[in-house]
Design a protein around this motif. Structure first.
Motif, PDB file in Angstrom:
ATOM      1  N   ALA A  23      66.971  10.259  16.293  1.00 15.92           N
ATOM      2  CA  ALA A  23      67.152   9.242  16.775  1.00 15.92           C
ATOM      3  C   ALA A  23      66.207   7.650  16.920  1.00 15.92           C
ATOM      4  CB  ALA A  23      67.833   9.453  18.291  1.00 15.92           C
ATOM      5  N   ALA A  28      63.660   6.023  15.274  1.00 20.97           N
ATOM      6  CA  ALA A  28      62.863   5.682  14.288  1.00 20.97           C
ATOM      7  C   ALA A  28      61.590   4.777  14.906  1.00 20.97           C
ATOM      8  CB  ALA A  28      63.743   5.495  13.045  1.00 20.97           C
ATOM      9  N   TRP A  73      62.997   0.818   4.576  1.00 24.32           N
ATOM     10  CA  TRP A  73      63.694  -0.992   4.490  1.00 24.32           C
ATOM     11  C   TRP A  73      63.203  -0.925   2.675  1.00 24.32           C
ATOM     12  CZ3 TRP A  73      61.428  -6.370   3.668  1.00 24.32           C
ATOM     13  CH2 TRP A  73      62.052  -7.077   3.876  1.00 24.32           C
ATOM     14  N   VAL A  90      65.923   6.953   9.529  1.00 17.00           N
ATOM     15  CA  VAL A  90      65.976   5.309  10.456  1.00 17.00           C
ATOM     16  C   VAL A  90      67.830   5.084   9.870  1.00 17.00           C
ATOM     17  CG1 VAL A  90      65.516   3.380   9.995  1.00 17.00           C
ATOM     18  CG2 VAL A  90      63.698   5.433   8.873  1.00 17.00           C
ATOM     19  N   ASP A  91      68.346   4.913  11.569  1.00 19.27           N
ATOM     20  CA  ASP A  91      69.667   4.122  10.975  1.00 19.27           C
ATOM     21  C   ASP A  91      70.747   4.682  10.285  1.00 19.27           C
ATOM     22  OD1 ASP A  91      68.728   2.742  12.817  1.00 19.27           O
ATOM     23  OD2 ASP A  91      68.023   0.725  11.213  1.00 19.27           O
ATOM     24  N   ASP A  92      70.822   6.176  10.158  1.00 20.29           N
ATOM     25  CA  ASP A  92      71.392   6.694   9.314  1.00 20.29           C
ATOM     26  C   ASP A  92      71.133   7.208   8.349  1.00 20.29           C
ATOM     27  OD1 ASP A  92      72.447   8.187  11.786  1.00 20.29           O
ATOM     28  OD2 ASP A  92      74.438   6.395  11.816  1.00 20.29           O
ATOM     29  N   GLY A  93      70.525   6.273   8.031  1.00 19.73           N
ATOM     30  CA  GLY A  93      70.131   6.056   6.678  1.00 19.73           C
ATOM     31  C   GLY A  93      68.941   7.365   5.975  1.00 19.73           C
TER      32      GLY A  93
END
Lengths: 267, 196
Positions: free
Chosen positions: A120, A122, A131, A227-230
């Protein structure tokens, strides 16, 4: 006999006819050379139009717009106050971990269980690496070639350019025995800090990337974050160099890769 | 913002930036919004290509893309997640484009600006006069024909999907696509003839 006007030919070309009418059109086309030539001309301009717009889609999009669509957090300020703040955060986190999970878990922070707990939170480096990784992965998804500054087919040049970019010797790890083939690298400057991201591909076409950047400080053990469910990420620092390994969690087990990459980057 | 910063943004953006009109996330993104934004981010190159072909000029395309993103981000919760994000975004883009056309009373032909460096010399098209001629021919189409052609022929949408985006009957899309391709065949006779 069926009349093959332009609207019918275009509907045929666009797959808009039901099977019965389609069969009628094909039968009529077989008898009508002029209609076949017309269909070919329509098909040809269609392809030209698609290719032309595809070329336009290769233009880069303004970075400020990209930033607004998916904002990238600024790297953490490297000042004493921030370091103190981080130390307090880490200390608090460690206490919670010690109390909540026990000493054994704290001693092995790279275990999958802790990796999940840490997901949670990141931080900037993994977000940045994720990114860049995401942009590359999406190009693959949309059948576009990766944008690379150095191709992986030239390993010697890749090594030279990496060293030149980072002004420091950082080994491009050979991961071929793990089934990972180097595709190449992006050589970037972010916030006046040079960095590189090396892309690998496994036999299934899945991307794994390794971000490398100069980052002074003590060595750290790998920390796993999502990272953000990614993308899944693992970051560590060794010899004043920051490493962030990125891969899709459903397809790549970073826990298996990290020890090998960490060892081979500092040979 | 300094003058140097200002020069980084295409015409039309700066005013909105200064007025703070751009959709900005507040605080930490929810995982749903984060996922949506990442999918939108991946669409940006394709959307820009579409906007360039639709408007026929780089500055108009960038304005249109900017406005589209702004509106998409404001309304992202309205996207149900089950349909095509591309189609949803294109619907917003086309609506904005038609609003602008109506406002500017731009009708009939909207010729390719000869001095537009982007469209006159697109990347990858160096020396490929065929692609440049194709772009010029597409931009010379009537706007409504160009829109239908882009949605069907370039984006690969069905006539029904394109009709939904354009707000016209399926038969109208069929007719517009047909007329657009006929005009392209006429305009690109040498290229088409070489191939066939």
């Amino acid at each position: 006999m069926m009349q093959l006007d332009d609207e019918t030919l275009n509907a045929y070309l666009d797959g808009e006819l039901d099977p019965v009418v389609r069969a009628d059109v094909e039968a009529a086309l077989a008898r009508d050379a002029e209609a076949r030539a017309r269909l070919e001309a329509l098909r040809r301009v269609s392809l030209l139009g698609r290719t032309a717009v595809d070329e336009l889609s290769r233009l880069s999009v303004d970075e400020s717009l990209q930033e607004r669509v998916w904002p990238l957090p600024k790297p953490e300020p490297d000042c004493p106050a921030a370091r103190t703040g981080r130390a307090m955060t880490i200390l608090s986190g460690a206490l919670v971990l010690l109390l909540g999970m026990g000493l054994g878990a704290w001693l092995f922070p790279s275990s999958p269980r802790l990796a999940g707990e840490a997901a949670a939170v990141a931080t900037a480096w993994p977000r940045q690496a994720a990114w860049f990784h995401h942009l590359a992965a999406e190009r693959r998804t949309h059948a576009r070639p990766l944008v690379l500054d150095v191709e992986g087919s030239e390993p010697a040049r890749l090594q030279v350019e990496l060293n030149r970019t980072l002004q420091q010797r950082v080994v491009v790890p050979d991961l071929s025995d793990l089934g990972l083939r180097p595709l190449g690298a992006r050589l970037l400057v972010e916030q006046a800090r040079p960095l590189a991201q090396i892309f690998y591909q496994d036999a299934g076409g899945n991307l794994v990337s390794l971000l490398v950047a100069l980052d002074s400080g003590p060595d750290t053990r790998p920390r796993f974050e999502r990272v953000d469910d990614g993308p899944a990420t693992a970051q560590w620092r060794r010899a004043n160099t920051r490493y962030v390994l990125v891969g899709e969690p459903e397809r790549v087990r970073l826990q298996d890769l990290v020890p090998v990459v960490a060892e081979r980057t500092t040979r | 913002m300094t003058d140097e910063d200002a020069s980084r943004f295409p015409a039309g953006w700066l005013g909105r930036l200064r007025r703070g009109e751009l959709a900005r996330p507040r605080g930490r993104l929810s995982s749903g919004e984060s996922r949506f934004r990442r999918e939108l981010l991946a669409l940006l190159p394709r959307m820009r290509g579409h906007a360039l072909a639709l408007t026929g000029a780089a500055d108009r395309a960038d304005d249109l893309l900017q406005d589209t993103c702004e509106r998409v981000l404001l309304r992202w919760r309205q996207w149900n997640g089950s349909g095509s994000l591309v189609a949803w975004v294109l619907r917003i883009m086309h609506n904005l484009w038609y609003d602008r056309l109506r406002a500017e009373a731009v009708r009939a032909t909207d010729p390719l600006p000869e001095d537009d460096p982007v469209l006159a010399d697109p990347p990858g098209a160096e020396g490929h006069t065929e692609l440049q001629q194709t772009l010029a021919a597409m931009v010379a189409l009537l706007p409504e024909q160009r829109a239908a052609l882009l949605l069907v022929s370039v984006e690969g949408l069905s006539y029904r999907e394109a009709a939904g985006i354009l707000g016209v009957p399926v038969g109208t899309v069929r007719s517009r696509v047909s007329r657009a391709r006929a005009a392209l065949v006429e305009a690109l006779k040498p290229a088409v003839g070489r191939q066939s």
